[in-house]
Scaffold this active site. Structure first.
Site, PDB file in Angstrom:
ATOM      1  N   ASP A 115       0.818  -0.901   0.062  1.00  0.00           N
ATOM      2  CA  ASP A 115      -0.334  -0.021  -0.186  1.00  0.00           C
ATOM      3  C   ASP A 115       0.949   1.877   0.600  1.00  0.00           C
ATOM      4  O   ASP A 115       2.078   1.196  -0.518  1.00  0.00           O
ATOM      5  CB  ASP A 115      -0.748   0.319   1.051  1.00  0.00           C
ATOM      6  CG  ASP A 115      -1.771   0.408   0.914  1.00  0.00           C
ATOM      7  OD1 ASP A 115      -2.529   1.634   0.892  1.00  0.00           O
ATOM      8  OD2 ASP A 115      -3.052  -0.537   0.689  1.00  0.00           O
ATOM      9  N   ASP A 124      -1.699   2.384  17.952  1.00  0.00           N
ATOM     10  CA  ASP A 124      -2.068   0.765  18.097  1.00  0.00           C
ATOM     11  C   ASP A 124      -1.631  -0.337  16.978  1.00  0.00           C
ATOM     12  O   ASP A 124      -2.081  -1.068  16.721  1.00  0.00           O
ATOM     13  CB  ASP A 124      -3.528   1.538  16.971  1.00  0.00           C
ATOM     14  CG  ASP A 124      -4.895   0.457  18.059  1.00  0.00           C
ATOM     15  OD1 ASP A 124      -4.690  -0.368  18.708  1.00  0.00           O
ATOM     16  OD2 ASP A 124      -6.318   0.835  18.251  1.00  0.00           O
ATOM     17  N   HIS A 147      -3.544   6.452   3.133  1.00  0.00           N
ATOM     18  CA  HIS A 147      -4.439   4.842   3.084  1.00  0.00           C
ATOM     19  C   HIS A 147      -4.042   3.544   3.862  1.00  0.00           C
ATOM     20  O   HIS A 147      -4.489   2.926   4.232  1.00  0.00           O
ATOM     21  CB  HIS A 147      -4.743   4.870   1.364  1.00  0.00           C
ATOM     22  CG  HIS A 147      -4.863   4.170   0.627  1.00  0.00           C
ATOM     23  ND1 HIS A 147      -4.832   2.349   0.733  1.00  0.00           N
ATOM     24  CD2 HIS A 147      -6.771   3.894   0.059  1.00  0.00           C
ATOM     25  CE1 HIS A 147      -5.763   1.722  -0.151  1.00  0.00           C
ATOM     26  NE2 HIS A 147      -6.600   2.496  -0.103  1.00  0.00           N
ATOM     27  N   ASN A 239     -13.640   0.368  -7.289  1.00  0.00           N
ATOM     28  CA  ASN A 239     -14.360   1.228  -6.883  1.00  0.00           C
ATOM     29  C   ASN A 239     -14.764   2.498  -8.158  1.00  0.00           C
ATOM     30  O   ASN A 239     -14.872   3.266  -8.525  1.00  0.00           O
ATOM     31  CB  ASN A 239     -13.931   2.880  -6.447  1.00  0.00           C
ATOM     32  CG  ASN A 239     -13.533   2.236  -4.596  1.00  0.00           C
ATOM     33  OD1 ASN A 239     -13.849   0.393  -4.316  1.00  0.00           O
ATOM     34  ND2 ASN A 239     -12.555   2.754  -4.665  1.00  0.00           N
ATOM     35  N   SER A 309     -11.400  -0.468  -0.337  1.00  0.00           N
ATOM     36  CA  SER A 309      -9.805  -1.156  -0.185  1.00  0.00           C
ATOM     37  C   SER A 309     -10.142  -1.371   1.150  1.00  0.00           C
ATOM     38  O   SER A 309      -8.859  -1.872   2.175  1.00  0.00           O
ATOM     39  CB  SER A 309      -9.318   0.325  -0.012  1.00  0.00           C
ATOM     40  OG  SER A 309      -8.826   0.557  -1.521  1.00  0.00           O
TER      41      SER A 309
END
Length: 366
Positions: A115, A124, A147, A239, A309
């Site tokens: 990515d 996290d 992203h 998309n 995604s």
């Protein structure tokens, strides 16, 4: 939360037939029959988490209903304490909390996130990332776009750490492979390099929330290399609200993922086509990790994004949990596909339905 937010139990008084009980459930609307215990005249129904309490109230007012109650979670297993979990509708929709009672996965299983990079010191994610590599034209493997950090959190953010969100793959680790630059674009050759690198460095799952309409033999060969070496490759269907082939998702050895909204219908933007789109997963307003610094999404720390995604890493995270139980990529992909929840559009928009973490894990566990 000590009960499942997307399901509840209803008991009918003695003498109410199964046919009548199902008629009442159907009359309420928005409920899905999940299970039943005939000897108790009890039914378990699925519901949109946002409508849980109102649907319980409506049903309880019907003549013939003895009671409705929450379907509690037994405390002998993991109880996530991540404060944003109740807002993670996608994670809850695919029956993840129940699935974690089957397995939390193995730390030896690694998910490669190909990515825009992943923020390596995100609170996290910092404990999950084991390796970083940059194939893009950016000067860093850190995520300046946003992203990749979001995708990584969906698949495998740290769970039960009392902060932020929960990731689906609790114990599996992340390999950060940056193949897209800081604007979110990249070359097919860079992605192909990333696939080979991830394969050679121990990834069992590769997630590619990226793609284009150009067919590349090189990228197809890289994915074949991954498959030949026991790696499950998951990719976003795209998309464009189109059934035109989108790569790498349309390659035969990719598990292609369409996006769903909260109502289990195709997201308006999601590509479709049962000839090449394999399964579906939540992909609208998905809450996950974002860089703690300024990035192109306009959000920091945590936020919601939409797209195929976001759907793809749910499947990648599930695959990582399953590969912890069975190392066979073929077995895992088959179990994912054959335990999906049928949807309107199954067989036309997508070959299979929505992924179901719990049933997939039960099947692979045997």
């Amino acid at each position: 939360m000590n009960y499942f937010p997307d399901r509840f139990i209803v008991r009918f008084i003695p003498g109410v037939s199964r046919r009548r009980a199902l008629e009442i459930i159907q009359q309420v609307g928005g409920l899905t029959l999940l299970d039943e215990i005939p000897v108790l005249n009890v039914y378990t129904v699925g519901v949109d988490p946002l409508l849980l309490n109102i649907k319980m109230t409506i049903l309880s007012n019907f003549s013939g209903v003895e009671y409705t109650e929450y379907d509690g979670i037994l405390a002998t297993q993991l109880t996530p304490n991540d404060p944003l979990l109740p807002n993670q509708w996608g994670l809850l929709k695919i029956n993840s909390t129940r699935g974690w009672n089957v397995t939390r996965g193995s730390t030896f299983v690694k998910i490669a996130i190909l990515d825009t990079g992943v923020q390596t010191n995100h609170p996290d994610l910092v404990d999950k990332i084991v390796l970083n590599k940059n194939f893009s034209n950016s000067s860093t493997y850190e995520d300046l776009q946003g992203h990749g950090t979001h995708v990584a959190g969906i698949a495998a953010a740290t769970t039960k750490n009392e902060i932020g969100v929960a990731g689906l793959a609790i114990n599996p680790r992340i390999i950060n492979v940056k193949v897209l630059d800081d604007t979110g674009s990249g070359a097919y050759s860079d992605v192909a390099q990333g696939v080979v690198y991830a394969t050679d460095n121990g990834a069992k799952v590769i997630n590619m929330s990226l793609g284009g309409t150009f067919f590349s033999t090189t990228l197809q060969d890289a994915i074949q290399y991954a498959k030949d070496n026991g790696v499950l490759v998951v990719a976003a269907a795209g998309n464009n609200n189109s059934d035109d082939l989108f790569y790498p998702a349309a390659y035969p050895h990719c598990l292609s993922v369409a996006a769903l909204n909260r109502n289990d219908t195709k997201a308006s933007f999601s590509n479709y086509g049962s000839s090449w789109v394999d399964v579906a997963a939540p992909g609208v307003d998905i809450l996950s990790t974002l860089p703690t610094y300024e990035n192109r999404t306009g959000q920091t720390n945590y936020g919601t994004l939409s797209g195929t995604s976001m759907a793809s890493p749910f499947v990648a995270g599930l695959a990582a949990l399953m590969l912890s139980l069975d190392p066979s990529v073929n077995n895992v992909q088959n179990a994912i596909e054959t335990t999906t929840v049928p949807l309107n559009g199954t067989g036309s928009l997508y070959e299979r339905g929505r992924i179901n973490t719990y049933t997939a894990l039960l099947k692979i566990k045997g």
